[in-house]
Design a protein around this motif. Sequence first.
Motif, PDB file in Angstrom:
ATOM      1  N   GLY B 198       0.787  -1.226   0.000  1.00 47.35           N
ATOM      2  CA  GLY B 198       0.000   0.000   0.000  1.00 47.35           C
ATOM      3  C   GLY B 198       0.819   1.275   0.000  1.00 47.35           C
ATOM      4  N   ALA B 199       2.150   1.173  -0.020  1.00 38.64           N
ATOM      5  CA  ALA B 199       2.975   2.373   0.002  1.00 38.64           C
ATOM      6  C   ALA B 199       2.924   3.081  -1.346  1.00 38.64           C
ATOM      7  CB  ALA B 199       4.410   2.026   0.357  1.00 38.64           C
ATOM      8  N   SER B 200       2.955   4.406  -1.312  1.00 39.19           N
ATOM      9  CA  SER B 200       3.003   5.179  -2.548  1.00 39.19           C
ATOM     10  C   SER B 200       4.404   5.065  -3.153  1.00 39.19           C
ATOM     11  CB  SER B 200       2.706   6.639  -2.246  1.00 39.19           C
ATOM     12  OG  SER B 200       3.723   7.158  -1.408  1.00 39.19           O
ATOM     13  N   GLY B 201       4.551   5.537  -4.378  1.00 42.32           N
ATOM     14  CA  GLY B 201       5.855   5.492  -5.029  1.00 42.32           C
ATOM     15  C   GLY B 201       6.898   6.267  -4.241  1.00 42.32           C
ATOM     16  N   TRP B 202       6.527   7.442  -3.764  1.00 44.27           N
ATOM     17  CA  TRP B 202       7.459   8.299  -3.034  1.00 44.27           C
ATOM     18  C   TRP B 202       7.847   7.661  -1.700  1.00 44.27           C
ATOM     19  CZ3 TRP B 202      11.207  11.358  -2.689  1.00 44.27           C
ATOM     20  CH2 TRP B 202      11.442  12.155  -1.570  1.00 44.27           C
ATOM     21  N   ARG B 203       6.852   7.103  -1.010  1.00 43.62           N
ATOM     22  CA  ARG B 203       7.128   6.451   0.270  1.00 43.62           C
ATOM     23  C   ARG B 203       8.054   5.245   0.060  1.00 43.62           C
ATOM     24  NH1 ARG B 203       4.609   6.545   5.222  1.00 43.62           N
ATOM     25  NH2 ARG B 203       5.314   4.827   6.518  1.00 43.62           N
ATOM     26  N   THR B 204       7.796   4.507  -1.027  1.00 39.50           N
ATOM     27  CA  THR B 204       8.643   3.361  -1.342  1.00 39.50           C
ATOM     28  C   THR B 204      10.079   3.805  -1.565  1.00 39.50           C
ATOM     29  OG1 THR B 204       6.784   2.237  -2.359  1.00 39.50           O
ATOM     30  CG2 THR B 204       8.967   1.463  -2.977  1.00 39.50           C
ATOM     31  N   PHE B 205      10.232   4.896  -2.302  1.00 35.02           N
ATOM     32  CA  PHE B 205      11.569   5.409  -2.572  1.00 35.02           C
ATOM     33  C   PHE B 205      12.267   5.813  -1.268  1.00 35.02           C
ATOM     34  CE2 PHE B 205      14.411   8.992  -3.410  1.00 35.02           C
ATOM     35  CZ  PHE B 205      15.290   8.383  -4.290  1.00 35.02           C
ATOM     36  N   ARG B 206      11.530   6.520  -0.437  1.00 35.37           N
ATOM     37  CA  ARG B 206      12.082   7.053   0.803  1.00 35.37           C
ATOM     38  C   ARG B 206      12.408   5.952   1.816  1.00 35.37           C
ATOM     39  NH1 ARG B 206       9.390   9.237   4.732  1.00 35.37           N
ATOM     40  NH2 ARG B 206       7.398   8.890   3.712  1.00 35.37           N
TER      41      ARG B 206
END
Lengths: 239, 300
Positions: B198-206
């Motif tokens: 459920g993580a967003s792309g940005w959260r995944t990156f971070r």
Amino acid sequence: MNIEIEELAKEFGATTALMPVSLSIPSGALVSLLGPSGSGKTTLLRVLGGLEFPTSGRVLFDGQDATGLSVQERRAGFVFQHYALFRHMTVFENIAYGLRARPRRSRPTEAEIDRRVHKLLAMIQLPDIARRYPAQLSGGQRQRVALARALAIEPRMLLLDEPFGALDARVRRELRGGLRTIHDQTGLTTIFVTHDQEEAMELSDLVVVMSMGRIEQVGAPREIRARPATRFVAEFIDA
Amino acid sequence: MPADIALPASAPLSARPPRRRARRVTTEPGWFRAALIATVLTLLALLLFLPLWEVFSQALSEGFGAAVASLGNPDARHAILLTLLTALVAVPMNAAFGIAAAWMIAKFDFRGKAFLITLIDLPFSVSPVVAGLCLTLLFGSGSALGAFMIAHGMQVVFAVPGIILATMFVTFPFVARELIPVMQEQGRAEEEAALTLGASGWRTFRTVTLPNIRWALLYGVLLCNARAMGEFGAVAVISGKIRGETITMPLMIEMSYNEYLTVAAFTMAALLASLGLVMLTAKTLLEWRFADQLAARHRH
Ligand SMILES: Nc1ncnc2c1ncn2[C@@H]1O[C@H](COP(=O)(O)OP(=O)(O)O)[C@@H](O)[C@H]1O
Ligand SMILES: [Mg+2]
């Protein structure tokens, strides 16, 4: 949740990974995708999980078109072939990841996260490993943590890619029973990929035999054994 | 099953057999290994420690006071600030570009990927002087682009933007080159796992991509920084060497040296070397501090 797959096809450039395939999976079933390497099992699983988008065809969840849903919206609990645990996080943080990723208003409190993670650790029968890192776990333990992490998001379905593929025979048998138990406890529609016909026959309610991007036969294990639909199926389950 | 049951001290530890001088698998004789080690140490001393020692002793040849005084000169102070400013702009920019480039190359398949990799390596294969010359021609008043920019008040050549640009060009590969193999080795599975959770792309990156590459990133940034502060050739061409305006530390060193200002030249050189040594020390300290994590990750 029942899953309806209608004329689903997937091409990667010039390679056809899935011919148009159709399949109906009843709610709460434990289904295996069985076939040799390269037959399109992983591709089908990834399309269901929203990690890959089909070239054509539709996917319905409980009768509603889900083809365009993003991977996050699908809420599929996905267990990867090599588990894909976050190597820089403890087991606790791995399992809590999906809960922390929720938007603020639906995010559980720290206390609630703690409670849920420990409940899941008890469920996979590894209550004492919360503070370890993935590299400090055995293969079987990693697999169970990956399962707990997928279950933490309260998924609508469980998708597992060769969940026992990298384990030795004894652990394999042990974990098969574990998956069955968890499936029965949660009642989740569960689809797992395997190339081991014995595993598929022993564990699943419904076996989907695949070859070269096509579905060769769908049926209960007993049915497939008794009446293989094609020569390929007969030879594959004999092997 | 709890794994950390304390064993009584007398219990035989089957996992750790008594130490014995076993015959090694590698069969080089002892004298050979000793000779090899001696050669390496001698080379290190000759190539690294002696020159460094010489730089510091020359800087201090007229006493500590004279050395410090040479740095108090306004031109010297300007050179130091300009070098720090250049690194401060060029390094973060190259870190960002490097992450983006490495991410694309390692995690996606697209046409022209091999070409992009070659492009990233270009600054390594082109002489910095040539690079500086190309940039000077491109942004100089002789070209349409340069003329247009100058007309709109943007002076690149013989000015600070040119110095930063040249530095960025020369140091571009460092971060990307460190990151590409690490990212390729790690594959996409962990990021995909984060997305399914459920993580967003940005959260995944971070929370997944960045922590997984942080050591390679740190290393790349340190290398990039060392080179950015030390760059001579490209900057020498594009800066025009205007005293008190476009002189960086390396340029200042050369100028002082040519003018027989030994103390000034070597003090600046010692300072530049020290900046590099500080970076190296910082890296070593970080590695030491996070040794557990590093080990846990490499045992995979
Ligand atoms: N990302 C991809 N790019 C190109 N071809 C792919 C990709 N993923 C799978 N394929 C191809 O699709 C076919 C089916 O692969 P896959 O679904 O992984 O099979 P299985 O899981 O049954 O071994 C194979 O021929 C494979 O090479
Ligand atoms: Mg597969």
